[in-house]
Design an enzyme around this catalytic site. Structure first.
Site, PDB file in Angstrom:
ATOM      1  N   PHE A  63     109.462  17.425 -30.595  1.00 39.41           N
ATOM      2  CA  PHE A  63     110.414  17.499 -30.921  1.00 39.41           C
ATOM      3  C   PHE A  63     110.630  19.373 -31.672  1.00 39.41           C
ATOM      4  O   PHE A  63     109.727  20.287 -32.494  1.00 39.41           O
ATOM      5  CB  PHE A  63     110.264  16.528 -31.916  1.00 39.41           C
ATOM      6  CG  PHE A  63     111.889  15.902 -32.458  1.00 39.41           C
ATOM      7  CD1 PHE A  63     112.515  14.664 -31.799  1.00 39.41           C
ATOM      8  CD2 PHE A  63     112.177  16.242 -33.767  1.00 39.41           C
ATOM      9  CE1 PHE A  63     113.688  14.938 -32.402  1.00 39.41           C
ATOM     10  CE2 PHE A  63     113.004  16.303 -34.221  1.00 39.41           C
ATOM     11  CZ  PHE A  63     114.646  15.227 -33.949  1.00 39.41           C
TER      12      PHE A  63
ATOM     13  N   ASP B 237     101.812  14.517 -34.902  1.00 41.51           N
ATOM     14  CA  ASP B 237     103.658  13.800 -35.723  1.00 41.51           C
ATOM     15  C   ASP B 237     103.033  11.862 -35.073  1.00 41.51           C
ATOM     16  O   ASP B 237     103.365  12.076 -33.910  1.00 41.51           O
ATOM     17  CB  ASP B 237     104.605  14.645 -35.378  1.00 41.51           C
ATOM     18  CG  ASP B 237     105.847  14.364 -35.084  1.00 41.51           C
ATOM     19  OD1 ASP B 237     106.399  12.959 -35.055  1.00 41.51           O
ATOM     20  OD2 ASP B 237     106.353  15.128 -35.025  1.00 41.51           O
TER      21      ASP B 237
ATOM     22  N   TYR C  10     111.933   5.758 -40.255  1.00 39.98           N
ATOM     23  CA  TYR C  10     113.800   4.934 -39.753  1.00 39.98           C
ATOM     24  C   TYR C  10     113.488   4.593 -39.117  1.00 39.98           C
ATOM     25  O   TYR C  10     114.712   3.938 -38.128  1.00 39.98           O
ATOM     26  CB  TYR C  10     114.954   5.761 -40.235  1.00 39.98           C
ATOM     27  CG  TYR C  10     114.724   7.196 -39.669  1.00 39.98           C
ATOM     28  CD1 TYR C  10     114.470   7.805 -38.860  1.00 39.98           C
ATOM     29  CD2 TYR C  10     114.404   8.091 -40.646  1.00 39.98           C
ATOM     30  CE1 TYR C  10     114.720   9.207 -37.951  1.00 39.98           C
ATOM     31  CE2 TYR C  10     113.938   9.394 -40.362  1.00 39.98           C
ATOM     32  CZ  TYR C  10     114.048   9.931 -38.886  1.00 39.98           C
ATOM     33  OH  TYR C  10     114.574  11.355 -38.899  1.00 39.98           O
ATOM     34  N   LYS C  11     112.769   4.816 -38.030  1.00 40.56           N
ATOM     35  CA  LYS C  11     112.462   4.197 -36.548  1.00 40.56           C
ATOM     36  C   LYS C  11     111.840   3.016 -36.552  1.00 40.56           C
ATOM     37  O   LYS C  11     112.529   1.400 -36.414  1.00 40.56           O
ATOM     38  CB  LYS C  11     111.677   4.741 -35.632  1.00 40.56           C
ATOM     39  CG  LYS C  11     112.560   6.275 -35.698  1.00 40.56           C
ATOM     40  CD  LYS C  11     111.764   7.269 -34.536  1.00 40.56           C
ATOM     41  CE  LYS C  11     112.182   8.987 -34.329  1.00 40.56           C
ATOM     42  NZ  LYS C  11     113.166   9.460 -34.488  1.00 40.56           N
TER      43      LYS C  11
HETATM   44  C1  PLP Z   1     109.106  13.325 -32.856  1.00 40.49           C
HETATM   45  C2  PLP Z   1     109.900  13.394 -34.603  1.00 40.49           C
HETATM   46  N1  PLP Z   1     109.378  14.453 -35.237  1.00 40.49           N
HETATM   47  C3  PLP Z   1     110.177  14.716 -35.986  1.00 40.49           C
HETATM   48  C4  PLP Z   1     111.064  14.368 -36.976  1.00 40.49           C
HETATM   49  C5  PLP Z   1     112.122  14.684 -37.358  1.00 40.49           C
HETATM   50  O1  PLP Z   1     112.078  14.418 -38.591  1.00 40.49           O
HETATM   51  P1  PLP Z   1     113.082  14.217 -39.704  1.00 40.49           P
HETATM   52  O2  PLP Z   1     114.952  14.682 -39.741  1.00 40.49           O
HETATM   53  O3  PLP Z   1     113.442  13.219 -40.747  1.00 40.49           O
HETATM   54  O4  PLP Z   1     112.815  15.521 -40.515  1.00 40.49           O
HETATM   55  C6  PLP Z   1     111.685  13.210 -35.716  1.00 40.49           C
HETATM   56  C7  PLP Z   1     113.305  12.762 -35.847  1.00 40.49           C
HETATM   57  O5  PLP Z   1     113.939  12.416 -35.021  1.00 40.49           O
HETATM   58  C8  PLP Z   1     111.660  13.217 -34.017  1.00 40.49           C
HETATM   59  O6  PLP Z   1     111.775  11.975 -33.665  1.00 40.49           O
END
Ligand code: PLP
Length: 421
Positions: free
Chosen positions: A141, A218, A243-244
């Site tokens: 990500f 992660d 939040y997922k």
């Molecule tokens: C795999 C992954 N890592 C990190 C994040 C980032 O999360 P945040 O925007 O809450 O910091 C996301 C957000 O969708 C994600 O899907």
């Protein structure tokens, strides 16, 4: 073997199958716990933003009226001071396979990734002159990659990139080829946000440890939907959002796991008063707490910690193992519907066919999907689009039915067929 049935017969048999699977689903009754969304006939984006529970509005109102409105600042002493740790323990127990005292709720995933990466690299610098590399994959990500680059620049370390197969995701062999006695930290996603590929957490963690590196995961796309055993698998650190599949609501705070043996040893860089040994000492110098509270920085977002509590109750009731079982079956059903309805239209499958190697979303690709997604959203069919041409069908087992999944796939077919290029 060529399928000689006509399109209407294939559609009917899929509709019958969806009904039969829903009727046999032991978790079916839980669908009713989620708030209705008028005008939405298929919500396939719970992997981005989980739905609210029906009783969330009343719980939020009660919080404002009672805990905040009546108890006022006394609520900090009565319940809120310990909430980040208590909620962390709960997430650890219900979804992560983590004993208490190792998980905390705070900040965003991005900020927690920064804190933990920085702590790991600082530790490597203090204890070894030769561990100078942070290993991460190019498909991770964006925030994970950006943080890795930023933290490497701050510490003078080097980012070593893994280039995994886009559908199968990172394999142990990819990791083994990238790590060495120079590796300080390996940082990967448990479930790939694009393909949904599920990484071998115990195998990769062991491989990282064999060269003496720390391992960070992660868990954004696996927490609440894929069972794991962070303690038993020796994971050093992990972060994930709420939040997922934990349905905490937009921007609800993330969680971080830091293995007990690293607490008091690794030090995160944003040393605010909430991470101090004695929060209220207000002394001239900073001394870090020796426990998991050291990962906090400032006043935690208590209001945003409310909604996820109802979802944790539900996950505990249903059990994470039963949730995984339905997730495997739902994604299998989505792949079958794809095979019969979308593959003939030239749509590509961008997730593995092996359910055991998938998280809870299935990704499909077609050059017209950006426009198709816009049309679907306006029609109340809500998957999500991922650049360059992917649609993710996110299947959240407690809130998604088989019939809803099929409604989504049929709507993609109809939108594609009628799409004016
Ligand atoms: C795999 C992954 N890592 C990190 C994040 C980032 O999360 P945040 O925007 O809450 O910091 C996301 C957000 O969708 C994600 O899907």
């Amino acid at each position: 073997m060529t399928d000689t049935r006509d399109a209407a017969t294939i559609e009917h048999s899929l509709l019958d199958l969806a009904d039969a699977l829903d009727a046999a689903d032991p978790l079916h009754a839980h669908l009713d716990a989620f708030a209705d969304a008028p005008g939405v006939s298929a919500y396939l984006d719970g992997n981005s933003l989980g739905r609210p529970l029906k009783d969330t509005p009343e719980k939020l109102a009660a919080f404002v009226r009672d805990d905040w409105g009546t108890r006022l600042i006394r609520s900090w002493d009565e319940q809120w001071m310990v909430l980040p740790m208590e909620l962390g323990d709960r997430i650890g127990r219900v979804t992560l396979g983590a004993a208490e005292g190792q998980t905390v709720v705070a900040d965003s995933t991005s900020v927690l990734i920064y804190k933990l990466m920085r702590a790991a690299l600082r530790h490597a610098q203090e204890t070894s002159g030769t561990r100078t590399e942070l290993v991460i994959e190019s498909g991770n990500f964006p925030t994970d990659r950006f943080m890795a680059e930023g933290v490497a620049a701050e510490t003078g370390m080097t980012v070593r990139w893994i280039e995994p197969d886009p559908v199968l995701g990172v394999q142990i062999s990819d990791v083994v080829a990238a790590i060495s006695e120079r590796t300080a930290l390996v940082s990967l996603s448990h479930v790939d946000y694009r393909s949904g590929a599920l990484a071998d957490m115990p195998g990769i963690t062991t491989a990282a440890h064999e060269v003496g590196a720390l391992m960070m995961w992660d868990l954004c796309h696996s927490a609440g939907v894929v069972p794991m055993q962070l303690d038993a698998w020796g994971v050093d650190m992990a972060v994930g959002c709420t939040y997922k599949y934990l349905n905490g609501g937009p921007g609800s705070p993330a969680f971080a796991y830091l293995r007990r043996e690293h607490q008091g040893v690794l030090r995160q860089p944003i040393q605010g008063w909430w991470s101090a040994a004695d929060i209220f000492a207000m002394g001239p110098q900073y001394a870090p707490a020796g426990d998991i509270r050291q990962l906090l920085s400032g006043t935690p977002p208590i209001t945003s910690m409310l909604a996820m509590q109802g979802m944790l109750d539900l996950i505990e009731q249903a059990s994470i193992e039963a949730i995984r079982e339905k997730s495997l079956s739902l994604t299998d059903f989505a792949v079958r519907a794809y095979d019969e309805m979308l593959a003939p239209l030239g749509v590509r499958l961008l997730s593995t066919r092996d359910a055991a190697l998938r998280g809870s979303h299935v990704t499909i690709g077609h050059p017209d999907f950006r426009a198709v997604t816009q049309r679907l959203w306006s029609d109340g069919i809500i998957p999500d689009f991922r650049y360059p041409d992917g649609i993710r069908l996110g299947l959240s087992p407690l809130s998604t039915s088989y019939a809803e999944t099929l409604t989504g796939v049929l709507a993609v077919r109809d939108a594609l067929e009628s799409h004016d290029r």
